[in-house]
Design a protein around this motif. Structure first.
Motif, PDB file in Angstrom:
ATOM      1  N   SER A   9       0.105  -1.158  -0.341  1.00 58.71           N
ATOM      2  CA  SER A   9      -0.051  -0.027   0.005  1.00 58.71           C
ATOM      3  C   SER A   9       0.701   1.278  -0.198  1.00 58.71           C
ATOM      4  O   SER A   9       1.632   1.654   0.463  1.00 58.71           O
ATOM      5  CB  SER A   9      -1.287  -0.125   1.117  1.00 58.71           C
ATOM      6  OG  SER A   9      -1.765  -1.462   1.132  1.00 58.71           O
ATOM      7  N   THR A  61      -2.620  15.487  -6.212  1.00 58.38           N
ATOM      8  CA  THR A  61      -2.379  14.686  -6.969  1.00 58.38           C
ATOM      9  C   THR A  61      -1.557  14.042  -7.954  1.00 58.38           C
ATOM     10  O   THR A  61      -0.305  14.622  -7.329  1.00 58.38           O
ATOM     11  CB  THR A  61      -3.706  15.539  -8.194  1.00 58.38           C
ATOM     12  OG1 THR A  61      -3.089  16.332  -8.716  1.00 58.38           O
ATOM     13  CG2 THR A  61      -5.724  15.421  -7.361  1.00 58.38           C
ATOM     14  N   THR A  65      -1.754   6.338 -11.418  1.00 60.13           N
ATOM     15  CA  THR A  65      -2.544   5.682 -10.939  1.00 60.13           C
ATOM     16  C   THR A  65      -2.668   4.596  -9.187  1.00 60.13           C
ATOM     17  O   THR A  65      -4.098   4.360  -9.174  1.00 60.13           O
ATOM     18  CB  THR A  65      -3.466   5.264 -12.038  1.00 60.13           C
ATOM     19  OG1 THR A  65      -3.124   4.150 -12.379  1.00 60.13           O
ATOM     20  CG2 THR A  65      -3.699   5.801 -13.421  1.00 60.13           C
ATOM     21  N   LYS A  68      -4.119   8.284  -5.665  1.00 59.39           N
ATOM     22  CA  LYS A  68      -4.648   8.092  -4.723  1.00 59.39           C
ATOM     23  C   LYS A  68      -4.694   9.896  -4.036  1.00 59.39           C
ATOM     24  O   LYS A  68      -3.766   9.995  -3.701  1.00 59.39           O
ATOM     25  CB  LYS A  68      -5.574   7.288  -4.297  1.00 59.39           C
ATOM     26  CG  LYS A  68      -5.862   5.840  -4.244  1.00 59.39           C
ATOM     27  CD  LYS A  68      -6.573   5.859  -5.546  1.00 59.39           C
ATOM     28  CE  LYS A  68      -6.511   4.729  -5.688  1.00 59.39           C
ATOM     29  NZ  LYS A  68      -6.511   4.496  -7.662  1.00 59.39           N
ATOM     30  N   THR A  69      -6.020  10.844  -4.527  1.00 56.75           N
ATOM     31  CA  THR A  69      -5.564  12.085  -4.205  1.00 56.75           C
ATOM     32  C   THR A  69      -5.636  12.250  -2.786  1.00 56.75           C
ATOM     33  O   THR A  69      -6.324  11.396  -1.781  1.00 56.75           O
ATOM     34  CB  THR A  69      -6.884  12.290  -4.765  1.00 56.75           C
ATOM     35  OG1 THR A  69      -6.638  12.168  -6.340  1.00 56.75           O
ATOM     36  CG2 THR A  69      -6.491  13.864  -4.632  1.00 56.75           C
ATOM     37  N   GLN A  70      -4.712  13.058  -1.948  1.00 60.20           N
ATOM     38  CA  GLN A  70      -5.148  13.272  -0.471  1.00 60.20           C
ATOM     39  C   GLN A  70      -5.477  14.720  -0.381  1.00 60.20           C
ATOM     40  O   GLN A  70      -4.629  16.090  -1.177  1.00 60.20           O
ATOM     41  CB  GLN A  70      -3.589  13.000  -0.354  1.00 60.20           C
ATOM     42  CG  GLN A  70      -3.199  11.382  -0.441  1.00 60.20           C
ATOM     43  CD  GLN A  70      -4.150  10.558   0.231  1.00 60.20           C
ATOM     44  OE1 GLN A  70      -4.255  10.453   1.443  1.00 60.20           O
ATOM     45  NE2 GLN A  70      -4.858   9.588  -0.536  1.00 60.20           N
TER      46      GLN A  70
END
Length: 146
Positions: A9, A61, A65, A68-70
């Motif tokens: 992750s 961003t 891919t 992920k956007t945070q």
């Protein structure tokens, strides 16, 4: 990901000020690492007031891919200085004395009043609505003085 990689992750590391964020992940098979520095945008979440700093939401961003956007909220907008909404008598605090000065002004008394501070609802006029909002604010109601 390349053939044979098993990536864990992603982890996201933000700077304290919210102006940079780096994403990274590592392959559990061969320890290959992928990292990417984010593109950061910002937006005011909560504007500053005379009594509280404002909050900015920073958004990170990524092109990859897998990342992920945070978002991160930072209390970084300085308090508004010079004007204290509700401080009609210019003593640097908002209290029942301000209500009294506004009421005296509305009754036609010759009192010293800061009309900009006395107008707390943004309608560019000082009236009984301002008195009511200040009283509600002093009573702990969730009303904003602007």
């Amino acid at each position: 990901a390349a053939k044979g990689h098993t990536f864990g992750s992603p982890t996201y590391t933000w700077s304290k000020d919210g102006k940079s964020c780096t994403a990274s992940r590592k392959c559990s098979v061969c320890s290959t690492a992928e990292t990417e520095k984010a593109t950061i945008t910002s937006k005011v979440k909560t504007p500053a007031t005379a009594t509280a700093m404002g909050v900015t939401t920073y958004t990170a961003t990524f092109k990859n891919t897998a990342f992920k956007t945070q978002t991160k909220d930072v209390t970084d907008i300085p308090k508004v200085t010079g004007r204290i909404p509700g401080d009609a008598n210019d003593d640097k605090q908002v209290n029942i004395m301000d209500v009294l000065v506004i009421r005296q002004h509305l009754a036609g008394w010759n009192v010293s009043i800061n009309l900009s501070n006395a107008n707390v609802n943004g309608d560019k006029t000082v009236n009984i609505q301002d008195v009511l909002l200040i009283r509600q604010n002093l009573a702990g109601w969730n009303v904003a003085l602007v």
